[in-house]
Design an enzyme around this catalytic site. Structure first.
Site, PDB file in Angstrom:
ATOM      1  N   SER A 142       0.863  -1.194   0.000  1.00  0.00           N
ATOM      2  CA  SER A 142       0.000   0.000   0.000  1.00  0.00           C
ATOM      3  C   SER A 142       0.891   1.233   0.000  1.00  0.00           C
ATOM      4  O   SER A 142       2.076   1.151   0.383  1.00  0.00           O
ATOM      5  CB  SER A 142      -0.849  -0.009   1.281  1.00  0.00           C
ATOM      6  OG  SER A 142      -1.496   1.229   1.469  1.00  0.00           O
ATOM      7  N   TYR A 155      -2.421  -1.196  10.381  1.00  0.00           N
ATOM      8  CA  TYR A 155      -2.338  -1.325   8.918  1.00  0.00           C
ATOM      9  C   TYR A 155      -0.995  -0.812   8.406  1.00  0.00           C
ATOM     10  O   TYR A 155      -0.330  -1.471   7.596  1.00  0.00           O
ATOM     11  CB  TYR A 155      -3.495  -0.537   8.300  1.00  0.00           C
ATOM     12  CG  TYR A 155      -3.685  -0.721   6.819  1.00  0.00           C
ATOM     13  CD1 TYR A 155      -4.408  -1.802   6.316  1.00  0.00           C
ATOM     14  CD2 TYR A 155      -3.158   0.190   5.907  1.00  0.00           C
ATOM     15  CE1 TYR A 155      -4.597  -1.960   4.944  1.00  0.00           C
ATOM     16  CE2 TYR A 155      -3.330   0.033   4.548  1.00  0.00           C
ATOM     17  CZ  TYR A 155      -4.063  -1.041   4.065  1.00  0.00           C
ATOM     18  OH  TYR A 155      -4.245  -1.198   2.706  1.00  0.00           O
TER      19      TYR A 155
HETATM   20  P1  NAD Z   1     -11.488  -6.042  -0.261  1.00  0.00           P
HETATM   21  O1  NAD Z   1     -12.132  -5.953   1.078  1.00  0.00           O
HETATM   22  O2  NAD Z   1     -12.319  -5.850  -1.477  1.00  0.00           O
HETATM   23  O3  NAD Z   1     -10.721  -7.413  -0.433  1.00  0.00           O
HETATM   24  C1  NAD Z   1     -10.047  -8.026   0.609  1.00  0.00           C
HETATM   25  C2  NAD Z   1     -10.003  -9.490   0.305  1.00  0.00           C
HETATM   26  O4  NAD Z   1      -9.358 -10.156   1.387  1.00  0.00           O
HETATM   27  C3  NAD Z   1     -11.406 -10.096   0.175  1.00  0.00           C
HETATM   28  O5  NAD Z   1     -11.409 -11.047  -0.866  1.00  0.00           O
HETATM   29  C4  NAD Z   1     -11.591 -10.772   1.523  1.00  0.00           C
HETATM   30  O6  NAD Z   1     -12.488 -11.870   1.444  1.00  0.00           O
HETATM   31  C5  NAD Z   1     -10.177 -11.228   1.787  1.00  0.00           C
HETATM   32  N1  NAD Z   1      -9.936 -11.561   3.182  1.00  0.00           N
HETATM   33  C6  NAD Z   1     -10.164 -10.821   4.278  1.00  0.00           C
HETATM   34  N2  NAD Z   1      -9.865 -11.522   5.388  1.00  0.00           N
HETATM   35  C7  NAD Z   1      -9.391 -12.722   4.962  1.00  0.00           C
HETATM   36  C8  NAD Z   1      -8.932 -13.881   5.631  1.00  0.00           C
HETATM   37  N3  NAD Z   1      -8.893 -13.966   6.953  1.00  0.00           N
HETATM   38  N4  NAD Z   1      -8.561 -14.936   4.865  1.00  0.00           N
HETATM   39  C9  NAD Z   1      -8.630 -14.892   3.507  1.00  0.00           C
HETATM   40  N5  NAD Z   1      -9.082 -13.823   2.843  1.00  0.00           N
HETATM   41  C10 NAD Z   1      -9.442 -12.746   3.558  1.00  0.00           C
HETATM   42  O7  NAD Z   1     -10.288  -4.993  -0.207  1.00  0.00           O
HETATM   43  P2  NAD Z   1      -9.235  -4.508  -1.302  1.00  0.00           P
HETATM   44  O8  NAD Z   1      -9.276  -3.034  -1.272  1.00  0.00           O
HETATM   45  O9  NAD Z   1      -9.421  -5.232  -2.581  1.00  0.00           O
HETATM   46  O10 NAD Z   1      -7.896  -4.945  -0.586  1.00  0.00           O
HETATM   47  C11 NAD Z   1      -7.029  -5.934  -1.133  1.00  0.00           C
HETATM   48  C12 NAD Z   1      -5.616  -5.632  -0.690  1.00  0.00           C
HETATM   49  O11 NAD Z   1      -5.210  -4.377  -1.247  1.00  0.00           O
HETATM   50  C13 NAD Z   1      -5.457  -5.499   0.824  1.00  0.00           C
HETATM   51  O12 NAD Z   1      -4.248  -6.084   1.237  1.00  0.00           O
HETATM   52  C14 NAD Z   1      -5.410  -3.989   1.021  1.00  0.00           C
HETATM   53  O13 NAD Z   1      -4.706  -3.637   2.172  1.00  0.00           O
HETATM   54  C15 NAD Z   1      -4.675  -3.564  -0.237  1.00  0.00           C
HETATM   55  N6  NAD Z   1      -4.857  -2.151  -0.570  1.00  0.00           N
HETATM   56  C16 NAD Z   1      -6.083  -1.654  -0.890  1.00  0.00           C
HETATM   57  C17 NAD Z   1      -6.208  -0.305  -1.213  1.00  0.00           C
HETATM   58  C18 NAD Z   1      -7.505   0.296  -1.600  1.00  0.00           C
HETATM   59  O14 NAD Z   1      -7.575   1.535  -1.702  1.00  0.00           O
HETATM   60  N7  NAD Z   1      -8.546  -0.463  -1.832  1.00  0.00           N
HETATM   61  C19 NAD Z   1      -5.082   0.523  -1.179  1.00  0.00           C
HETATM   62  C20 NAD Z   1      -3.856  -0.023  -0.850  1.00  0.00           C
HETATM   63  C21 NAD Z   1      -3.755  -1.368  -0.551  1.00  0.00           C
END
Ligand code: NAD
Length: 260
Positions: A142, A155
């Site tokens: 991130s 985080y």
């Molecule tokens: P999201 O909530 O859409 O997806 C998260 C995924 O992780 C989902 O598929 C969920 O089912 C899964 N998950 C959660 N807990 C879990 C567990 N215990 N076991 C297995 N799977 C689990 O969120 P996202 O925004 O797509 O996030 C995905 C990644 O990207 C994360 O690591 C997040 O930190 C990172 N990220 C997101 C953003 C953003 O702006 N959306 C920015 C930077 C980084």
């Protein structure tokens, strides 16, 4: 880009029944890779998602349930997949609170899912990649792996840790045809981000659009969300020959956030 050059490879994407993980899975499948989708649920819709992805891209797709907060589950995911040419450590959760009020259970869960799971999956995947003679590890960190924000202690700590772990993995595989890099997204409009909007609206007495523009995209100079497709295409690039000498680094896809 890179038409089907990943045919014959298997990609495991943790936390991929939604958001960035699903976007990355789509792009890897479009490039020809067989896919293992994962989350901690085991619903009909999870398996239906796998079938839809398979039909759309003409590749094999399986959904394997494994809870990334549990070390044994992380390792079992790699075992059950049988092959692991590409590992995308993407599962992640968020919780926002000042440090004195930060619930210990939330701290533990964020460190386990966002950081420790990558240790377990990587530990299980490296011998499989070494046996196959090729591997790509892509950690979804991130902008918060490189910078900090208030109220996101767990985080930010986990994502900085994941960037550090990426570097160590790259050093330990540097003499092999295996690379490990981290993608550092800025804000991407996924369910994880959507979930933060109502609380922020209440906290600052703002409309949804004000929260998006004045709070979320405040630090993103492009003033646009990055997209899951852009994360997927960056992961595909990291799997290409063009990226064979790119290892142990971070690629920011953040509209200029970390340039500020
Ligand atoms: P999201 O909530 O859409 O997806 C998260 C995924 O992780 C989902 O598929 C969920 O089912 C899964 N998950 C959660 N807990 C879990 C567990 N215990 N076991 C297995 N799977 C689990 O969120 P996202 O925004 O797509 O996030 C995905 C990644 O990207 C994360 O690591 C997040 O930190 C990172 N990220 C997101 C953003 C953003 O702006 N959306 C920015 C930077 C980084």
């Amino acid at each position: 880009m890179f038409e089907r050059f990943l045919a014959g490879k298997t990609a495991i994407v943790t936390g991929s029944n939604s958001g960035i993980g699903l976007g990355v899975a789509h792009r890897l499948a479009k490039a020809g890779a067989d896919i293992v989708l994962n989350s901690f649920t085991d619903r009909d819709e999870d398996h239906a998602l796998a079938q839809k992805l398979a039909e759309e891209h003409g590749v094999n797709v399986r959904y394997i349930m494994a809870d990334m907060s549990k070390g044994d589950d992380c390792r079992a995911l790699i075992d059950k997949a049988g092959r692991c040419d590409i590992l995308v450590n993407n599962a992640g959760i968020q919780h926002v609170a000042p440090i004195p009020d930060f619930p210990v259970a939330k701290w533990d869960a964020i460190i386990a899912i966002n950081l420790t799971s990558a240790f377990h999956t990587t530990a299980a995947a490296l011998p499989v990649m070494r046996e196959a003679g090729w591997g790509r590890i892509v950690n979804i960190a991130s902008a918060h792996g490189l910078t900090a924000s208030t109220y996101k202690s767990a985080y930010v700590a986990a994502k900085h840790g994941l960037v550090g772990f990426t570097k160590v993995t790259a050093l330990e595989t540097a003499r092999e045809p295996i690379t490990c890099n981290a993608i550092c997204p800025g804000y991407v409009l996924t369910p994880l981000v959507e979930a933060q909007i109502p609380d922020t609206m209440k906290e600052y007495d703002m409309t949804r659009e004000q929260v998006i523009q004045n709070v979320m995209l405040e630090r993103q100079p492009s003033k646009e969300f990055a997209t899951v497709e852009q994360m997927g295409d960056t992961a595909v690039f990291l799997c290409s020959d063009a990226a064979a000498q790119i290892t142990g680094t971070t690629i920011s896809v953040d509209g200029g956030w970390t340039a500020l």
